[in-house]
Design a protein around this motif. Structure first.
Motif, PDB file in Angstrom:
ATOM      1  N   ILE A 318       0.924  -1.164  -0.025  1.00 57.09           N
ATOM      2  CA  ILE A 318      -0.039  -0.107  -0.076  1.00 57.09           C
ATOM      3  C   ILE A 318       0.862   1.479  -0.101  1.00 57.09           C
ATOM      4  O   ILE A 318       0.419   2.338   0.037  1.00 57.09           O
ATOM      5  N   GLY A 319       2.193   1.071   0.164  1.00 60.12           N
ATOM      6  CA  GLY A 319       3.091   2.333  -0.184  1.00 60.12           C
ATOM      7  C   GLY A 319       3.362   3.134   0.840  1.00 60.12           C
ATOM      8  O   GLY A 319       3.497   4.479   0.424  1.00 60.12           O
ATOM      9  N   LYS A 320       2.873   2.904   2.148  1.00 53.42           N
ATOM     10  CA  LYS A 320       2.991   3.923   3.048  1.00 53.42           C
ATOM     11  C   LYS A 320       4.310   3.670   3.871  1.00 53.42           C
ATOM     12  O   LYS A 320       5.009   2.792   3.705  1.00 53.42           O
ATOM     13  N   PRO A 321       4.690   5.005   4.562  1.00 56.89           N
ATOM     14  CA  PRO A 321       6.089   4.704   5.363  1.00 56.89           C
ATOM     15  C   PRO A 321       6.117   3.718   6.231  1.00 56.89           C
ATOM     16  O   PRO A 321       4.970   3.614   6.954  1.00 56.89           O
ATOM     17  N   PRO A 326       1.779   0.666  12.507  1.00 61.20           N
ATOM     18  CA  PRO A 326       0.418   0.230  13.514  1.00 61.20           C
ATOM     19  C   PRO A 326      -0.546   0.810  13.028  1.00 61.20           C
ATOM     20  O   PRO A 326      -1.834   0.542  13.699  1.00 61.20           O
ATOM     21  N   GLU A 327      -0.867   1.525  12.151  1.00 55.59           N
ATOM     22  CA  GLU A 327      -2.021   2.350  11.680  1.00 55.59           C
ATOM     23  C   GLU A 327      -2.697   1.291  10.853  1.00 55.59           C
ATOM     24  O   GLU A 327      -3.908   1.533  10.538  1.00 55.59           O
ATOM     25  N   TYR A 328      -2.104   0.427  10.245  1.00 52.08           N
ATOM     26  CA  TYR A 328      -2.682  -0.580   9.533  1.00 52.08           C
ATOM     27  C   TYR A 328      -2.614  -1.986   9.778  1.00 52.08           C
ATOM     28  O   TYR A 328      -3.367  -2.843   9.400  1.00 52.08           O
ATOM     29  N   VAL A 329      -1.857  -2.333  11.028  1.00 49.49           N
ATOM     30  CA  VAL A 329      -1.665  -3.729  11.373  1.00 49.49           C
ATOM     31  C   VAL A 329      -1.749  -3.583  12.967  1.00 49.49           C
ATOM     32  O   VAL A 329      -1.257  -3.155  13.391  1.00 49.49           O
ATOM     33  N   ALA A 330      -2.589  -4.605  13.188  1.00 49.66           N
ATOM     34  CA  ALA A 330      -2.670  -5.158  14.596  1.00 49.66           C
ATOM     35  C   ALA A 330      -2.383  -6.473  14.964  1.00 49.66           C
ATOM     36  O   ALA A 330      -2.954  -7.404  14.180  1.00 49.66           O
ATOM     37  N   ILE A 331      -1.446  -6.877  15.782  1.00 50.28           N
ATOM     38  CA  ILE A 331      -1.346  -8.424  16.020  1.00 50.28           C
ATOM     39  C   ILE A 331      -1.508  -8.697  17.419  1.00 50.28           C
ATOM     40  O   ILE A 331      -0.999  -8.141  18.345  1.00 50.28           O
ATOM     41  N   ASP A 354      16.396  -0.170   8.416  1.00 50.68           N
ATOM     42  CA  ASP A 354      17.226   0.960   8.771  1.00 50.68           C
ATOM     43  C   ASP A 354      16.536   2.085   9.895  1.00 50.68           C
ATOM     44  O   ASP A 354      16.763   3.262   9.743  1.00 50.68           O
ATOM     45  N   VAL A 355      15.613   1.456  10.503  1.00 45.64           N
ATOM     46  CA  VAL A 355      14.957   2.417  11.520  1.00 45.64           C
ATOM     47  C   VAL A 355      15.750   2.380  12.691  1.00 45.64           C
ATOM     48  O   VAL A 355      16.322   1.574  13.250  1.00 45.64           O
ATOM     49  N   ILE A 363       7.008   1.647  17.162  1.00 49.64           N
ATOM     50  CA  ILE A 363       6.297   0.908  16.113  1.00 49.64           C
ATOM     51  C   ILE A 363       5.854  -0.349  16.474  1.00 49.64           C
ATOM     52  O   ILE A 363       4.685  -0.782  16.594  1.00 49.64           O
ATOM     53  N   THR A 364       6.915  -1.229  17.076  1.00 53.18           N
ATOM     54  CA  THR A 364       6.716  -2.447  17.709  1.00 53.18           C
ATOM     55  C   THR A 364       5.433  -2.441  18.742  1.00 53.18           C
ATOM     56  O   THR A 364       4.456  -3.203  18.843  1.00 53.18           O
TER      57      THR A 364
END
Ligand code: TH1
Length: 836
Positions: A318-321, A326-331, A354-355, A363-364
């Motif tokens: 989807i080409g997002k940074p 976390p705005e697109y994925v919850a685990i 390289d974050v 993010i995690t």
């Protein structure tokens, strides 16, 4: 605007694209087509198994079409998605469930009828998908059903074990024997291999920090294994929405270990390819115990690495940074088994993307959610540091770094509190040092939950107490477990489902997705005609069970008796021991009576079904006792009309579907504070069975819903247990003093009433000494509760009223409610409508 057709001639495509087959002629055409082509058979040589396979393949066609539409819509809409990571998915059979969810059961039955087959016989041909041990795995399966039914974009990720939970055999002496479960033997029509979805997963090797001012490292060498995806379609109930369960199979990497080939060491090359396949070969059959086995850690990492790689690939599409991950994925982490996903995501972000470390950690910790399912110490996962160092060297570095930053923060908040630091460290000191996975799961997650009110409180006040003090209570909450009313009412108890629809005067489509509607039937408890219908259905379900036992085991069951059921994994904390000792007590009481007195007794049939972990010998000894008590009781002419006892071997989801609707009373009698929730308690109650239980897990909330007068509670309460245990060790009292009734029971067992008493001594001693699970302490209270059950059963009409009230107040325990709580309060997920 109109989208451009992606490939070739639009008309040729559209004219040839299939639609769902939903009428009888279309279904028959599809089934016959599969008989002819997929199976290469004909009407002349088709048996029930072949007909089942053809029917299943034709249902799968429909599921695939819905699945395609659902996944295309997800791709277009780019909603936030949730992923349920579970090492166990105890799915059971799929055909009946799919037919009911697609609302095609009638059409399929008619079609198979026309083709000369009986649908109920075909359903019996299917093998259970038994990729789980018990409640934890079955919960995952219920949640998938509810996610699809609530139209939520949720996928499950798990392992495609070649062998599911072992098949249980019982020797004539009552010994449990384990046989493998080759469930894929007859082909599995429900899975779709995705040869295009594969990832490499690395093990061993070495990790070298770059030391270039970044936290990056390079992990290289070692062994690479391929993860190959298999997809299982999850149909929602009365909706097009069809989700995915993606299961990974391990395979050797092609061309792997060319060196050994070149060196002429063909055998070694084949061996390492075997070791790759071994990763997903078998489900570990241990419930609530950890063994620190290398292969188990390999399974956990293999699965989490493949799943994360898959999610990241999808996210990148989807080409997002990456910061928006976390705005697109919850685990959701189903217990600590998938905790390696936390350092793995850190590794991907830091080493591959390289974050910066802090951003990666942010993010995690915004992506993961952790569900704890037990506070029993023996179930809390810990991995030896040397094993982690050997198998996953880079992950160990990352865990050390996480721990260092974490302890720095703790030190800042509680300066100089060395003991607190030692208690909270991810690394437990000892020989060897061990990694505490529950702590890693906790600090790596946005939220942490337990699975029933009491259990969630215990999580906060016991195992994660320090973490509540450090992070604040807001991160910790409760989501009480639930069960899907589709499988656990409509499918397993079709007559009761039909009566409910008729009485509510709405189609089941409505109430099966809004289970609180059952409350509307409460007034009918006072309606004698309704009670009669209700009771007749229970009676027919008891006869169905008796028929099943007759045809599978050749045993004759008294269907006029009260059916008393305890079915769950065999574990000391679940206290099947209390039940069997109670049965012996009942037997002795019957033997004490005169024939005349006995005639006034309400007959009772007690059912057990339970698998014991293969290495859990006390549990196996308890099975042995049950089987041998059954042998004596069922053959005693004086008592067998009043008390029968059955141990049904090889407990499974499909056996539960026959047992649960037939129960008058079921037992959920764990020592208070040990059963996190329990979910079969909900299933029995939803089917109008009454509950006999301790004040533990979800029993408490069931009691709140049905009202105290409709359940039977007994035993010490959670806050008292600790003190009783302490006394049992430091101020022990003999069993004779705690409970003369129990003392008598123990003595007849050790004197050999049920065969060689000596063999039971190790079990009896667990009660005489230490009694960690409070068997003797709770025995009299338990016997008293059983007496109350007997008395209540004498008033049949009142009993039926209780049964109706119980079933009709189970709205809260729908897994739809539970999954919506996760979706709204945890994942921040919206339903996605799938256009027709
Ligand atoms: C069970 C819990 O014992 C049970 O109370 C609960 O209802 C169920 O999970 C679902 O939440 C657990 N099963 C396992 C299995 C393993 C390890 C821990 C648990 S807790 C392998």
């Amino acid at each position: 605007g109109k989208e451009k057709w992606p490939r070739g001639d639009e008309k040729t495509w559209k004219e040839n694209m299939r639609a769902l087959e939903t009428d009888v002629p279309g279904i028959s055409r599809n089934i016959v087509n599969h008989v002819q082509t997929s199976l290469a058979r004909q009407a002349y040589n088709l048996d029930d198994l072949g007909a089942y396979q053809a029917a299943a393949l034709s249902v799968r066609d429909n599921l695939i079409l819905n699945w395609n539409d659902t996944q295309l819509q997800y791709t277009r809409k780019e909603p936030k998605r949730a992923y349920y990571l579970s090492l166990e998915f105890l799915m059971g059979r799929a055909l009946d469930n799919a037919l009911l969810n697609l609302d095609l059961k009638k059409q399929y039955s008619e079609s198979t009828d026309k083709l000369g087959f009986n649908m109920e016989d075909l359903l019996e041909q299917e093998r259970d998908a038994a990729l789980g041990n018990g409640g934890l795995g079955r919960l995952a399966a219920c949640y998938l059903d509810s996610s699809a039914s609530m139209e939520l974009p949720v996928w499950g990720y798990g392992l495609r074990y070649k062998y599911g939970i072992f098949q249980q055999l019982i020797s004539p002496e009552g010994q449990q024997l384990e046989a493998p479960d080759p469930w894929l033997e007859n082909q599995n029509p429900w899975e779709l291999p995705r040869l295009d979805v594969q990832y490499d997963v690395r093990f061993y090797g070495s990790a070298d920090r770059l030391n270039d001012g970044t936290p990056r490292a390079v992990w290289s060498g070692g062994q690479e294994v391929v993860a190959q995806a298999y997809d299982v379609m999850i149909p929602g109930c009365f909706t097009k929405s069809t989700n995915n369960l993606r299961l990974w199979e391990s395979k050797p990497k092609r061309g792997f270990d060319l060196n050994s080939f070149n060196a002429g060491d063909y055998e070694r090359a084949v061996e390492s390819s075997n070791s790759a396949s071994a990763i997903t070969s078998v489900l570990y059959p241990n419930d609530h115990t950890t063994f620190g086995k290398e292969l188990r850690l390999k399974q956990q990492y293999f699965w989490t690495a493949a799943s994360l790689a898959d999610m990241i690939r999808r996210f990148k599409n989807i080409g997002k940074p990456i910061t928006q991950f976390p705005e697109y994925v919850a685990i959701q982490l189903n217990d600590t088994h998938p905790t390696m996903a936390i350092p793995e995501l850190m590794r991907i972000l830091v080493d591959e993307e390289d974050v910066p470390w802090d951003t990666a950690w942010q993010i995690t910790t915004n992506t993961f959610f952790y569900t704890n399912h037990t506070v029993l110490p023996e179930a809390l996962e810990k991995w030896p540091v040397p094993l982690m160092q050997h198998l996953l060297p880079r992950h160990l570095q990352i865990i050390y770094d996480i721990n260092m930053y974490f302890l720095q923060a703790v030190e800042k908040k509680f300066p100089g509190d060395r003991e607190r630091l030692a208690r909270m460290s991810l690394i437990e000191e000892g020989f060897p040092q061990q990694i505490r996975m529950a702590f890693l799961a906790c600090i790596g997650s946005r939220k942490v939950n337990g699975v029933a009110e009491l259990h969630s409180e215990l999580v906060k006040t016991t195992i994660l107490k320090d973490f509540v003090e450090f992070e604040g209570a807001g991160k910790f909450s409760n989501v009480t477990n639930g069960i899907t009313p589709r499988r656990w009412l409509d499918q397993c108890n079709p007559e009761l489902s039909a009566l409910i629809s008729k009485s509510l005067n709405v189609p089941k489509q409505v109430w099966l997705k809004d289970l609180f509607m059952l409350k509307k039937l409460l007034p009918l408890a006072e309606d004698a005609a309704f009670r009669k219908e209700w009771a007749e259905i229970k009676q027919r379900n008891k006869e169905r069970l008796a028929h099943h036992v007759r045809t599978t085991l050749g045993l004759e069951i008294n269907t006029n008796a009260m059916f008393d059921v305890q079915i769950k994994r065999l574990h000391e904390y679940k206290r099947q021991s209390l039940n069997i000792l109670g049965v012996i007590h009942r037997y002795l009481t019957l033997k004490d009576m005169s024939a005349e007195e006995r005639k006034k007794v309400n007959p009772r049939v007690v059912f057990f079904a339970a698998k014991a972990a293969p290495g859990y010998w006390i549990a196996k000894l308890i099975i042995r006792l049950i089987v041998n008590v059954a042998r004596i009781l069922n053959a005693d002419p004086e008592t067998k009309d009043y008390l029968q006892l059955y141990f049904l071997p090889d407990y499974s989801v499909s056996l539960a579907e026959v047992l649960i609707p037939a129960s008058d009373i079921s037992q959920h009698i764990s020592t208070a504070g040990t059963e996190a929730s329990g979910t079969s308690n909900m299933k029995f109650c939803l089917n109008g069975g009454l509950l006999l239980g301790t004040v533990d897990g979800a029993n408490i909330e069931i009691g709140e819903e049905v009202g105290e007068s409709n359940v039977f509670f007994f035993g010490y309460l959670t806050p008292e247990v600790e003190q009783v245990r302490y006394n049992n060790i430091y101020h022990p009292r003999p069993v004779e003093e705690k409970s003369p009734a129990l003392a008598r029971v123990l003595s007849v067992v050790s004197q050999g009433m049920f065969g060689d008493g000596g063999i039971y001594e190790p079990f009896l001693n667990t009660i005489r000494q230490g009694d960690y699970y409070l068997i003797a302490d709770d025995f009299d209270s338990y016997i008293n509760a059983l007496k109350m059950v007997d008395d209540a059963y004498l008033d049949k009409e009142e009993w039926i009223k209780k049964s109706i009230r119980t079933a009709c107040t189970m709205g809260k325990f729908s897994s739809d409610r539970a999954i919506m709580e996760y979706a709204e309060s945890y994942w921040n997920l919206e339903p996605v409508k799938i256009p027709a």
